[in-house]
Design a protein around this motif. Structure first.
Motif, PDB file in Angstrom:
ATOM      1  N   LEU A 166      19.591 -44.614 -53.137  1.00  0.00           N
ATOM      2  CA  LEU A 166      18.501 -43.915 -52.449  1.00  0.00           C
ATOM      3  C   LEU A 166      17.152 -44.445 -52.927  1.00  0.00           C
ATOM      4  O   LEU A 166      16.242 -44.686 -52.120  1.00  0.00           O
ATOM      5  CB  LEU A 166      18.595 -42.406 -52.695  1.00  0.00           C
ATOM      6  CG  LEU A 166      19.797 -41.696 -52.062  1.00  0.00           C
ATOM      7  CD1 LEU A 166      19.921 -40.268 -52.572  1.00  0.00           C
ATOM      8  CD2 LEU A 166      19.687 -41.699 -50.536  1.00  0.00           C
ATOM      9  N   ASP A 167      17.029 -44.644 -54.235  1.00  0.00           N
ATOM     10  CA  ASP A 167      15.760 -45.137 -54.788  1.00  0.00           C
ATOM     11  C   ASP A 167      15.434 -46.543 -54.273  1.00  0.00           C
ATOM     12  O   ASP A 167      14.290 -46.846 -53.937  1.00  0.00           O
ATOM     13  CB  ASP A 167      15.800 -45.130 -56.321  1.00  0.00           C
ATOM     14  CG  ASP A 167      15.891 -43.716 -56.886  1.00  0.00           C
ATOM     15  OD1 ASP A 167      15.556 -42.757 -56.168  1.00  0.00           O
ATOM     16  OD2 ASP A 167      16.309 -43.569 -58.058  1.00  0.00           O
ATOM     17  N   GLY A 170      14.493 -46.363 -50.646  1.00  0.00           N
ATOM     18  CA  GLY A 170      13.127 -45.842 -50.574  1.00  0.00           C
ATOM     19  C   GLY A 170      12.099 -46.908 -50.874  1.00  0.00           C
ATOM     20  O   GLY A 170      11.040 -46.983 -50.241  1.00  0.00           O
ATOM     21  N   ARG A 171      12.447 -47.777 -51.818  1.00  0.00           N
ATOM     22  CA  ARG A 171      11.524 -48.850 -52.165  1.00  0.00           C
ATOM     23  C   ARG A 171      11.323 -49.802 -50.980  1.00  0.00           C
ATOM     24  O   ARG A 171      10.209 -50.267 -50.720  1.00  0.00           O
ATOM     25  CB  ARG A 171      12.081 -49.604 -53.376  1.00  0.00           C
ATOM     26  CG  ARG A 171      11.052 -50.444 -54.049  1.00  0.00           C
ATOM     27  CD  ARG A 171      11.558 -51.049 -55.333  1.00  0.00           C
ATOM     28  NE  ARG A 171      10.527 -51.934 -55.863  1.00  0.00           N
ATOM     29  CZ  ARG A 171      10.643 -52.634 -56.970  1.00  0.00           C
ATOM     30  NH1 ARG A 171      11.730 -52.554 -57.679  1.00  0.00           N
ATOM     31  NH2 ARG A 171       9.669 -53.411 -57.371  1.00  0.00           N
ATOM     32  N   LEU A 175       8.388 -46.164 -50.210  1.00  0.00           N
ATOM     33  CA  LEU A 175       8.223 -44.841 -50.837  1.00  0.00           C
ATOM     34  C   LEU A 175       8.114 -45.018 -52.351  1.00  0.00           C
ATOM     35  O   LEU A 175       8.749 -45.899 -52.913  1.00  0.00           O
ATOM     36  CB  LEU A 175       9.429 -43.941 -50.519  1.00  0.00           C
ATOM     37  CG  LEU A 175       9.700 -43.658 -49.036  1.00  0.00           C
ATOM     38  CD1 LEU A 175      11.005 -42.876 -48.883  1.00  0.00           C
ATOM     39  CD2 LEU A 175       8.541 -42.873 -48.433  1.00  0.00           C
ATOM     40  N   TYR A 177       8.691 -44.431 -56.408  1.00  0.00           N
ATOM     41  CA  TYR A 177       9.851 -44.119 -57.251  1.00  0.00           C
ATOM     42  C   TYR A 177       9.646 -42.775 -57.936  1.00  0.00           C
ATOM     43  O   TYR A 177       8.551 -42.498 -58.382  1.00  0.00           O
ATOM     44  CB  TYR A 177      10.022 -45.223 -58.302  1.00  0.00           C
ATOM     45  CG  TYR A 177      11.073 -44.910 -59.321  1.00  0.00           C
ATOM     46  CD1 TYR A 177      12.402 -45.226 -59.089  1.00  0.00           C
ATOM     47  CD2 TYR A 177      10.743 -44.250 -60.509  1.00  0.00           C
ATOM     48  CE1 TYR A 177      13.370 -44.899 -60.007  1.00  0.00           C
ATOM     49  CE2 TYR A 177      11.720 -43.915 -61.428  1.00  0.00           C
ATOM     50  CZ  TYR A 177      13.016 -44.247 -61.174  1.00  0.00           C
ATOM     51  OH  TYR A 177      13.992 -43.918 -62.085  1.00  0.00           O
ATOM     52  N   ALA A 179      12.695 -42.213 -55.169  1.00  0.00           N
ATOM     53  CA  ALA A 179      12.589 -41.893 -53.748  1.00  0.00           C
ATOM     54  C   ALA A 179      13.521 -40.763 -53.308  1.00  0.00           C
ATOM     55  O   ALA A 179      13.327 -40.184 -52.237  1.00  0.00           O
ATOM     56  CB  ALA A 179      12.866 -43.148 -52.922  1.00  0.00           C
ATOM     57  N   LYS A 182      11.967 -37.598 -51.975  1.00  0.00           N
ATOM     58  CA  LYS A 182      11.178 -37.847 -50.749  1.00  0.00           C
ATOM     59  C   LYS A 182      12.092 -38.077 -49.563  1.00  0.00           C
ATOM     60  O   LYS A 182      11.822 -37.621 -48.446  1.00  0.00           O
ATOM     61  CB  LYS A 182      10.248 -39.041 -50.954  1.00  0.00           C
ATOM     62  CG  LYS A 182       9.029 -38.656 -51.756  1.00  0.00           C
ATOM     63  CD  LYS A 182       8.586 -39.743 -52.699  1.00  0.00           C
ATOM     64  CE  LYS A 182       7.752 -39.151 -53.818  1.00  0.00           C
ATOM     65  NZ  LYS A 182       8.239 -39.531 -55.161  1.00  0.00           N
ATOM     66  N   ILE A 183      13.180 -38.802 -49.792  1.00  0.00           N
ATOM     67  CA  ILE A 183      14.156 -39.021 -48.718  1.00  0.00           C
ATOM     68  C   ILE A 183      14.755 -37.672 -48.300  1.00  0.00           C
ATOM     69  O   ILE A 183      14.934 -37.397 -47.108  1.00  0.00           O
ATOM     70  CB  ILE A 183      15.248 -40.022 -49.169  1.00  0.00           C
ATOM     71  CG1 ILE A 183      14.621 -41.414 -49.333  1.00  0.00           C
ATOM     72  CG2 ILE A 183      16.426 -40.048 -48.203  1.00  0.00           C
ATOM     73  CD1 ILE A 183      15.540 -42.462 -49.927  1.00  0.00           C
ATOM     74  N   CYS A 233      15.670 -42.236 -43.006  1.00  0.00           N
ATOM     75  CA  CYS A 233      16.051 -41.474 -44.204  1.00  0.00           C
ATOM     76  C   CYS A 233      17.275 -40.618 -43.943  1.00  0.00           C
ATOM     77  O   CYS A 233      18.214 -40.590 -44.751  1.00  0.00           O
ATOM     78  CB  CYS A 233      14.886 -40.587 -44.661  1.00  0.00           C
ATOM     79  SG  CYS A 233      13.521 -41.533 -45.335  1.00  0.00           S
TER      80      CYS A 233
END
Ligand code: KG4
Ligand code: ZN
Length: 333
Positions: A166-167, A170-171, A175, A177, A179, A182-183, A233
């Motif tokens: 997910l991180d 997100g990157r 988004l 770190y 993420a 936020k996701i 997302c």
């Protein structure tokens, strides 16, 4: 018995005071995410220094907030692995110093076992037997837990952890770190079926792989510029969740558990908390989650685990306790 818990395995400095392994008096978490945001991940050297800077003040603050004087601390519990070696060294050295000064036992805690102890701090407490699913930024594993202190790892990721996937996704989306949260929020506005991301290794076995999912996402983003962020997302999250849920249900069936306990940072995810119990119910399995604030790294779970280790299993550690960056959960007590 009042346990002082200390957590410094990654980028959260955690200090907690827990009575009798059950009642949280204070649980303070200082997150270093702002410090690491510009690197897009955790910078170990910077993390170690920041733990050293923050930890003593956080312990003083925790004692004050709980109204517990130093001489009422009966035990010091500290994470000694797995994690980043520098940050672990800061926590373990500090904890050993406190145990020496107060002349109380020191109990080393496995960070992954601590995540499971978040369930013991739930109201009502959730105790084994259960099939544990630990999904965090550093780990994703399936573990058979017949009793507290008995851990048999039966499956897990071969590459990236679920939170890490997910991180990283997100990157790609720009988004900050980490993420995951936020996701979680963006996905609420999106369509989980909008994009057909793959479900790697879904059909068989108890192992998982999330690196391929990230690669699929890179190609999809390249070929579909301008896709709506909420749909991206929601769809990516859905793929991760479906793999976690199917693997955990398969493990529960194979090892004959009727209950699944979910822990680790990803267990805070709203969509997972909604989807998993419903899907499991159709197969006669019950799913339990800790309170959301106890899913991500904190020291209350460390204190709860240390209490059990000492009070029930009669285990304490020498002041020379060494951190172990790769401490396994399998077979640990
Ligand atoms: O357990 P944890 O705090 O630290 C580790 O031991 O790794 O887990 C952190 C991970 C990160 O990857 C973060 O993005 C993810 O958990 N995470 C979430 C949520 N909150 C944290 N992922 C999805 N939804 C969330 N609400
Ligand atoms: Zn963790």
């Amino acid at each position: 018995m009042v346990v002082l818990g200390i957590e410094t395995s990654c980028d959260e400095t955690g200090v907690a005071l827990v009575r009798d392994g059950q009642e949280i008096l204070t649980n303070l978490v200082y997150s270093q995410t702002d410090l690491h945001a510009r690197y897009g991940g955790v910078m170990p050297e910077a993390a170690s220094r920041d733990h050293l800077r923050k930890l003593p003040a956080l312990v003083t603050e925790a004692l004050q907030k709980a109204g517990i004087p130093w001489n009422e601390v009966d035990l010091v519990g500290v994470t000694y692995g797995p994690g980043l070696i520098g940050p672990l060294l800061v926590g373990v050295s500090y904890a050993a110093g406190v145990a020496l000064a107060l002349d109380v036992p020191l109990v080393g805690v496995n960070h992954l076992a601590a995540h499971l102890f978040a369930l013991k701090l739930a109201d009502p407490p959730v105790d084994p037997p259960f099939l544990g699913l630990i999904a965090s930024g550093g780990h994703t594993l399936l573990v058979a837990v017949p009793a507290w202190g008995e851990y048999r790892v039966v499956g897990g990721t071969r590459d990236d952890a679920a939170g890490e996937a997910l991180d990283k996704f997100g990157r790609l989306l720009g988004l900050p770190y980490p993420a995951g949260p936020k996701i979680d929020a963006l996905a609420k506005e999106g369509d989980p079926q909008a994009i057909p991301f793959p479900r790697p290794m879904l059909e068989s076995g108890l192992d998982m792989s999330f690196a391929g999912l990230k690669t699929a996402a890179i190609y999809w983003l390249r070929d579909h510029p301008g896709a709506p962020l909420p749909d991206l997302c929601a769809s990516f999250l859905e793929a991760v969740i479906e793999v976690l849920v199917e693997k955990a249900l398969r493990a529960a069936r194979r090892f004959q558990f009727k209950r699944i306990a979910v822990a680790g940072g990803v267990a805070a995810n709203r969509r997972l908390r909604e989807v998993f119990p419903a899907r499991a119910a159709t197969r006669g399995v019950e799913v339990f989650f800790p309170p959301r604030e106890l899913c991500t790294d904190n020291a209350a779970i460390v204190a709860a685990c240390a209490h059990h280790r000492y009070a029930v299993l009669n285990i304490s550690d020498p002041l020379s306790l060494s951190p172990d960056a790769n401490l396994p959960l399998h077979g640990w007590r």
